[in-house]
Design a protein around this motif. Structure first.
Motif, PDB file in Angstrom:
ATOM      1  N   THR A 128       0.819  -1.211   0.000  1.00 14.72           N
ATOM      2  CA  THR A 128       0.000   0.000   0.000  1.00 14.72           C
ATOM      3  C   THR A 128       0.847   1.253   0.000  1.00 14.72           C
ATOM      4  O   THR A 128       0.622   2.178  -0.787  1.00 14.72           O
ATOM      5  N   THR A 129       1.842   1.298   0.879  1.00 15.43           N
ATOM      6  CA  THR A 129       2.640   2.523   1.009  1.00 15.43           C
ATOM      7  C   THR A 129       3.544   2.761  -0.194  1.00 15.43           C
ATOM      8  O   THR A 129       3.844   3.901  -0.523  1.00 15.43           O
ATOM      9  N   THR A 130       4.003   1.701  -0.849  1.00 14.94           N
ATOM     10  CA  THR A 130       4.873   1.891  -2.007  1.00 14.94           C
ATOM     11  C   THR A 130       4.088   2.185  -3.280  1.00 14.94           C
ATOM     12  O   THR A 130       4.646   2.745  -4.229  1.00 14.94           O
ATOM     13  N   LYS A 131       2.810   1.828  -3.325  1.00 12.49           N
ATOM     14  CA  LYS A 131       2.024   2.029  -4.532  1.00 12.49           C
ATOM     15  C   LYS A 131       1.190   3.304  -4.507  1.00 12.49           C
ATOM     16  O   LYS A 131       0.571   3.656  -5.496  1.00 12.49           O
ATOM     17  N   THR A 132       1.097   3.976  -3.372  1.00  7.55           N
ATOM     18  CA  THR A 132       0.321   5.208  -3.290  1.00  7.55           C
ATOM     19  C   THR A 132       1.246   6.400  -3.197  1.00  7.55           C
ATOM     20  O   THR A 132       2.368   6.314  -2.699  1.00  7.55           O
TER      21      THR A 132
END
Length: 549
Positions: A275-279
């Motif tokens: 989640t954190t790397t894709k947003t």
């Protein structure tokens, strides 16, 4: 089930709209919530669709992830996810259900005290708002149906809700089932990166677990994937790389138990990293920027503008970009003319608010007070509306951007009052700069490069399968089938052909390059749109035109 599925996706935001969208002035008066919007508008929603056979443990797994707890083996975790009374009794989901996970400073934001949480739909809106308003990174888990009779709703969730990734749940004690193969095939056909979670490993004897692992690896091999086992924290970095859109050779596999907690920490860490790397995160010092801004326009710069490119969530090349560039050729700031497209997934009528539409913003930026055109209607027409208020995950917002799901309280700009019957799934909303091209792309006929996955006999002209294309769900008749060499042929299992379809009931907004699925009984196939045609039979656009645009 289909109406309930779409209704679930935005019910929370529609209920929240009741509090603020009483009028135009009330819509703009979202300032009491302004502090929760700081940094909230700039992040893209990351969405994971959960797939798997019935009774594989999808809802239980979602409940454990969103609540940060373990299951008691008697359905406690899934009771926080299932919304309807009949679902609670049967322990099976029959509609598409949206749940929310949030992260702030690398830690998961949990709704209140998980130990005091009560199952059911009553506290869902409160939990949604609490997580969305505190988190800087948000993940929407779309819990899809596992039963075969709800396959239509599951396909709609995959095509219309634009998931960034898919989570395929496999029960270790049952292994690969028919719907497991169906769901893996759907994810591959729609080019959605996916990973596997094998649940109930504590219930499976060693020989059964080994057999399930072998059958899973064979299934992935047939789908063109290799298994990437995630057994420890050191494997997480490699698993994240496997989820890149360009890395389709591997599929991560995580074996967990929702009761004993085996490997659940690695699964939670994987989901958090994904989640954190894709947003795209908000600017760290946006507090100072927002403090002296009333309208929030400067601070609400869309993520695509900050990156200097289009969103990765929408790989389709659309001619709307070319129109925006043409309209902006004489403008001082071409970046202000951004092509806008919102794919609508449902309509709501909260008391005292009027019509509220919900959908995913595939491209562009929407703000309160903006004029939109919604269509096409059953006659292929587009009608104007004005945005009165915007809500995202129960949080009032003045803006919404590419990759975000939001609900919009709207009013009519004509003398005709808006009714719920004016809206249907498959409709889109565009701005005035994109209206001309949207009208051209409202067609009945289109051509697709099709791969026939299964059919008992042959497919010829006159065959009318059911089409799943973005939010569109409609039967279409085959007008023509041709080979790559241009010869007229018939199609059968394994054929790769160009098929020209014509919608049977009403025109639709169709974009070149979109993936599509067709089904009719046990027959199925997949492909992508290559050309669209107007009523005279002339090609309106093709892949070559889209590439030039």
């Amino acid at each position: 089930a289909g109406r309930q599925a779409g209704r679930q996706a935005g019910r929370m935001a529609a209920v929240a709209a009741t509090a603020t969208a009483v009028g135009d002035s009330g819509a703009a008066g979202a300032s009491p919530k302004a502090t929760s919007e700081r940094g909230f508008a700039e992040t893209k929603d990351f969405r994971i669709a959960t797939l798997g056979n019935v009774d594989s443990g999808k809802s239980t797994l979602v409940g454990c992830l969103t609540r940060g707890l373990l299951d008691d083996g008697r359905g406690k975790a899934r009771s926080y996810v299932l919304r309807h009374q009949h679902e609670q009794k049967r322990g099976q989901s029959s509609a598409v259900t949206m749940t929310l996970m949030g992260y702030k400073a690398g830690e998961q934001v949990l709704p209140g005290n998980p130990a005091d949480a009560k199952p059911g739909r009553g506290s869902h809106n409160k939990d949604f708002f609490e997580v969305a308003s505190k988190a800087t990174h948000r993940l929407q888990l779309v819990d899809l149906c596992g039963h075969q009779k709800y396959l239509k709703s599951s396909i709609y969730g995959l095509t219309a809700m634009s998931p960034d990734a898919a989570l395929v749940v496999v029960g270790a004690e049952r292994g690969i089932q028919r719907m497991t193969r169906e769901h893996v095939g759907l994810a591959c056909a729609l080019r959605i990166p996916f990973f596997i979670v094998m649940t109930k490993v504590d219930m499976a004897p060693p020989d059964v677990l080994k057999e399930s692992q072998m059958r899973l690896k064979r299934l992935l091999k047939r789908a063109g994937r290799k298994a990437f086992m995630v057994r420890e924290e050191a494997d997480l970095e490699g698993a994240i790389r496997c989820m890149e859109a360009s890395q389709t050779a591997f599929a991560p596999i995580i074996e967990v138990s929702c009761v004993t907690g085996q490997n659940m920490d690695n699964l939670r860490a994987f989901v958090r990293l994904l989640t954190t790397t894709k947003t795209e995160t908000a600017i760290s010092h946006s507090e100072e920027k927002h403090s002296d801004e009333e309208g929030g326009a400067a601070g609400d710069e869309p993520p695509s503008a900050r990156r200097g490119g289009a969103s990765e969530a929408d790989p389709v090349i659309t001619p709307l970009e070319g129109v925006a560039q043409a309209n902006a050729s004489g403008a001082a700031d071409a970046a202000e003319v951004v092509p806008l497209k919102i794919s609508l997934d449902d309509t709501y009528t909260p008391p005292g608010v009027g019509i509220v539409i919900g959908g995913t913003i595939n491209k562009g930026h929407v703000h309160v007070g903006q004029k939109l055109f919604v269509g096409p209607t059953k006659l292929g027409e587009w009608f104007p509306v004005a945005v009165r208020s915007i809500h995202r995950q129960c949080v009032p917002s003045r803006n919404a951007y590419t990759g975000q799901h939001a609900t919009f309280a709207i009013k009519s700009l004509t003398k005709t009052a808006l009714k719920r019957d004016n809206f249907r799934k498959g409709m889109v909303a565009v701005d005035e700069h994109s209206l001309a091209v949207a009208q051209r792309f409202t067609v009945r006929e289109f051509e697709a490069d099709i791969k026939v996955l299964h059919h008992s006999t042959t497919i010829d002209r006159g065959y009318s399968p059911f089409i799943h294309l973005a939010g569109i769900r409609q039967s279409a008749r085959i007008v023509e089938i041709r080979s790559a060499a241009g010869e007229e042929v018939v199609a059968r299992t394994g054929s790769q052909v160009f098929v020209r379809f014509r919608f049977l009931h009403q025109p639709e907004f169709v974009e070149v390059g979109r993936p599509m699925i067709f089904r009719e009984g046990n027959a199925k196939g997949c492909g992508r749109i290559t050309r669209i045609f107007d009523e005279s039979g002339d090609a309106v656009a093709s892949e070559a035109d889209a590439g030039n645009a």
